[in-house]
Write a protein that holds these residues in place. Structure first.
Motif, PDB file in Angstrom:
ATOM      1  N   LEU A  57       0.825  -1.198   0.000  1.00 36.64           N
ATOM      2  CA  LEU A  57       0.000   0.000   0.000  1.00 36.64           C
ATOM      3  C   LEU A  57       0.861   1.251   0.000  1.00 36.64           C
ATOM      4  O   LEU A  57       0.623   2.182  -0.770  1.00 36.64           O
ATOM      5  CB  LEU A  57      -0.939   0.001   1.208  1.00 36.64           C
ATOM      6  N   ALA A  58       1.900   1.277   0.832  1.00 38.76           N
ATOM      7  CA  ALA A  58       2.792   2.429   0.884  1.00 38.76           C
ATOM      8  C   ALA A  58       3.493   2.631  -0.444  1.00 38.76           C
ATOM      9  O   ALA A  58       3.617   3.756  -0.937  1.00 38.76           O
ATOM     10  CB  ALA A  58       3.805   2.265   2.012  1.00 38.76           C
ATOM     11  N   VAL A  59       3.946   1.558  -1.062  1.00 41.95           N
ATOM     12  CA  VAL A  59       4.612   1.658  -2.363  1.00 41.95           C
ATOM     13  C   VAL A  59       3.630   2.134  -3.416  1.00 41.95           C
ATOM     14  O   VAL A  59       3.950   2.990  -4.238  1.00 41.95           O
ATOM     15  CB  VAL A  59       5.248   0.302  -2.756  1.00 41.95           C
ATOM     16  N   THR A  62      -9.755  11.922  -1.519  1.00 38.47           N
ATOM     17  CA  THR A  62      -9.141  11.272  -0.360  1.00 38.47           C
ATOM     18  C   THR A  62      -7.683  11.685  -0.263  1.00 38.47           C
ATOM     19  O   THR A  62      -6.959  11.666  -1.264  1.00 38.47           O
ATOM     20  CB  THR A  62      -9.236   9.736  -0.488  1.00 38.47           C
ATOM     21  N   ASP A  63      -7.269  12.086   0.943  1.00 36.78           N
ATOM     22  CA  ASP A  63      -5.864  12.423   1.197  1.00 36.78           C
ATOM     23  C   ASP A  63      -5.148  11.176   1.694  1.00 36.78           C
ATOM     24  O   ASP A  63      -5.644  10.489   2.592  1.00 36.78           O
ATOM     25  CB  ASP A  63      -5.746  13.522   2.261  1.00 36.78           C
ATOM     26  N   TYR A  64      -3.989  10.906   1.115  1.00 41.07           N
ATOM     27  CA  TYR A  64      -3.104   9.824   1.549  1.00 41.07           C
ATOM     28  C   TYR A  64      -1.851  10.485   2.087  1.00 41.07           C
ATOM     29  O   TYR A  64      -1.161  11.202   1.354  1.00 41.07           O
ATOM     30  CB  TYR A  64      -2.756   8.898   0.387  1.00 41.07           C
ATOM     31  N   ILE A  65      -1.586  10.278   3.365  1.00 44.04           N
ATOM     32  CA  ILE A  65      -0.453  10.941   4.013  1.00 44.04           C
ATOM     33  C   ILE A  65       0.399   9.890   4.692  1.00 44.04           C
ATOM     34  O   ILE A  65      -0.088   9.127   5.534  1.00 44.04           O
ATOM     35  CB  ILE A  65      -0.940  11.991   5.032  1.00 44.04           C
ATOM     36  N   LEU A  66       1.672   9.849   4.324  1.00 43.67           N
ATOM     37  CA  LEU A  66       2.620   8.934   4.931  1.00 43.67           C
ATOM     38  C   LEU A  66       3.462   9.741   5.905  1.00 43.67           C
ATOM     39  O   LEU A  66       4.037  10.766   5.540  1.00 43.67           O
ATOM     40  CB  LEU A  66       3.496   8.288   3.858  1.00 43.67           C
ATOM     41  N   ARG A  67       3.513   9.291   7.146  1.00 45.62           N
ATOM     42  CA  ARG A  67       4.136  10.074   8.222  1.00 45.62           C
ATOM     43  C   ARG A  67       4.938   9.148   9.136  1.00 45.62           C
ATOM     44  O   ARG A  67       4.538   8.010   9.377  1.00 45.62           O
ATOM     45  CB  ARG A  67       3.024  10.752   9.013  1.00 45.62           C
ATOM     46  N   LEU A 105      -0.648  -2.252  12.949  1.00 47.77           N
ATOM     47  CA  LEU A 105      -1.928  -1.986  13.584  1.00 47.77           C
ATOM     48  C   LEU A 105      -2.773  -1.137  12.660  1.00 47.77           C
ATOM     49  O   LEU A 105      -2.257  -0.418  11.801  1.00 47.77           O
ATOM     50  CB  LEU A 105      -1.775  -1.313  14.946  1.00 47.77           C
ATOM     51  N   THR A 106      -4.074  -1.272  12.832  1.00 48.65           N
ATOM     52  CA  THR A 106      -5.047  -0.494  12.074  1.00 48.65           C
ATOM     53  C   THR A 106      -5.941   0.203  13.083  1.00 48.65           C
ATOM     54  O   THR A 106      -6.367  -0.403  14.059  1.00 48.65           O
ATOM     55  CB  THR A 106      -5.896  -1.410  11.179  1.00 48.65           C
ATOM     56  N   GLU A 107      -6.198   1.483  12.841  1.00 46.38           N
ATOM     57  CA  GLU A 107      -7.126   2.231  13.694  1.00 46.38           C
ATOM     58  C   GLU A 107      -8.331   2.630  12.851  1.00 46.38           C
ATOM     59  O   GLU A 107      -8.173   3.319  11.841  1.00 46.38           O
ATOM     60  CB  GLU A 107      -6.454   3.471  14.269  1.00 46.38           C
ATOM     61  N   PRO A 108      -9.526   2.203  13.256  1.00 43.71           N
ATOM     62  CA  PRO A 108     -10.724   2.578  12.516  1.00 43.71           C
ATOM     63  C   PRO A 108     -11.083   4.045  12.756  1.00 43.71           C
ATOM     64  O   PRO A 108     -10.685   4.630  13.763  1.00 43.71           O
ATOM     65  CB  PRO A 108     -11.794   1.641  13.068  1.00 43.71           C
ATOM     66  N   PRO A 109     -11.834   4.636  11.841  1.00 42.37           N
ATOM     67  CA  PRO A 109     -12.188   6.049  11.977  1.00 42.37           C
ATOM     68  C   PRO A 109     -13.395   6.285  12.882  1.00 42.37           C
ATOM     69  O   PRO A 109     -14.172   5.375  13.153  1.00 42.37           O
ATOM     70  CB  PRO A 109     -12.519   6.448  10.536  1.00 42.37           C
ATOM     71  N   LEU A 133       7.069   4.795  14.446  1.00 43.05           N
ATOM     72  CA  LEU A 133       5.974   4.269  13.638  1.00 43.05           C
ATOM     73  C   LEU A 133       6.012   4.865  12.240  1.00 43.05           C
ATOM     74  O   LEU A 133       6.263   6.064  12.083  1.00 43.05           O
ATOM     75  CB  LEU A 133       4.624   4.640  14.256  1.00 43.05           C
ATOM     76  N   ASP A 134       5.735   4.055  11.237  1.00 46.19           N
ATOM     77  CA  ASP A 134       5.428   4.547   9.893  1.00 46.19           C
ATOM     78  C   ASP A 134       3.923   4.439   9.760  1.00 46.19           C
ATOM     79  O   ASP A 134       3.358   3.346   9.939  1.00 46.19           O
ATOM     80  CB  ASP A 134       6.110   3.708   8.820  1.00 46.19           C
ATOM     81  N   VAL A 135       3.266   5.557   9.470  1.00 40.82           N
ATOM     82  CA  VAL A 135       1.809   5.616   9.506  1.00 40.82           C
ATOM     83  C   VAL A 135       1.269   6.119   8.170  1.00 40.82           C
ATOM     84  O   VAL A 135       1.738   7.121   7.641  1.00 40.82           O
ATOM     85  CB  VAL A 135       1.336   6.550  10.644  1.00 40.82           C
ATOM     86  N   LEU A 136       0.274   5.419   7.640  1.00 39.31           N
ATOM     87  CA  LEU A 136      -0.442   5.865   6.456  1.00 39.31           C
ATOM     88  C   LEU A 136      -1.842   6.285   6.886  1.00 39.31           C
ATOM     89  O   LEU A 136      -2.613   5.473   7.407  1.00 39.31           O
ATOM     90  CB  LEU A 136      -0.532   4.759   5.405  1.00 39.31           C
ATOM     91  N   TYR A 137      -2.160   7.564   6.684  1.00 40.13           N
ATOM     92  CA  TYR A 137      -3.486   8.106   6.966  1.00 40.13           C
ATOM     93  C   TYR A 137      -4.268   8.107   5.655  1.00 40.13           C
ATOM     94  O   TYR A 137      -3.755   8.544   4.628  1.00 40.13           O
ATOM     95  CB  TYR A 137      -3.394   9.550   7.457  1.00 40.13           C
ATOM     96  N   VAL A 138      -5.513   7.660   5.702  1.00 39.51           N
ATOM     97  CA  VAL A 138      -6.410   7.695   4.550  1.00 39.51           C
ATOM     98  C   VAL A 138      -7.615   8.513   4.999  1.00 39.51           C
ATOM     99  O   VAL A 138      -8.490   8.016   5.720  1.00 39.51           O
ATOM    100  CB  VAL A 138      -6.822   6.272   4.113  1.00 39.51           C
ATOM    101  N   LEU A 139      -7.631   9.787   4.610  1.00 40.46           N
ATOM    102  CA  LEU A 139      -8.573  10.750   5.184  1.00 40.46           C
ATOM    103  C   LEU A 139      -9.421  11.441   4.122  1.00 40.46           C
ATOM    104  O   LEU A 139      -8.959  11.636   2.992  1.00 40.46           O
ATOM    105  CB  LEU A 139      -7.789  11.834   5.938  1.00 40.46           C
TER     106      LEU A 139
END
Length: 144
Positions: free
Chosen positions: A8-10, A46-51, A98-102, A120-126
């Motif tokens: 997904l990140a790639v 949709t915003d995809y943010i890798l942080r 881990l996955t965090e639901p909205p 942590l490497d985090v992908l936000y799907v907002l």
């Protein structure tokens, strides 16, 4: 799951992310907690943010929730995750996901109870324009 997050990140990166760095202040974190945006793009509303987020020993992310799902990979350390009932809903060691639901009904806090920094490497799907997270009050837990 790690393979799926990596794919997904790639895929997001290949979709044309605009690279940049910066510190994002979305939650009331403890001292020394940092977040650096590695890449971000918007596709179809949709915003995809890798942080990358670093939580020093003894610190936390602060109570918060997200307006979209979040997918994280623990690079280093151990993240202790708690829900709004003050109950542990997961302990995530280096190499785990881990996955965090909205939503407001998923208020949580991430804590570093260990002696090494959590990275942590985090992908936000907002939804486009949504903040990285929404602050929430402590739901009555005897820890912050």
């Amino acid at each position: 799951m790690r393979r799926n997050l990596s794919r997904l990140a790639v895929a997001v990166a290949a979709a044309g992310l605009s690279l940049g760095t910066g510190t994002a202040f979305a939650t009331p974190p403890g001292p020394g907690v940092t977040g650096t945006i590695i890449a971000q793009t918007t596709k179809g509303g949709t915003d995809y943010i890798l942080r990358q987020i670093t939580v020093p020993p003894g610190q936390s992310t602060g109570w918060h929730y997200h307006d979209g799902p979040l997918y994280a990979y623990v690079q280093q350390g151990t993240l202790s995750h708690f829900d709004a009932r003050c109950a542990s809903d997961g302990v995530y060691r280096a190499g785990s996901h881990l996955t965090e639901p909205p939503g407001e009904d998923h208020v949580h806090i991430g804590r570093n109870l260990g002696t090494t920094p959590v990275v942590l490497d985090v992908l936000y799907v907002l939804p486009h324009g949504a903040p990285l997270s929404e602050d929430a009050p402590n739901p009555g837990c005897d820890f912050e």
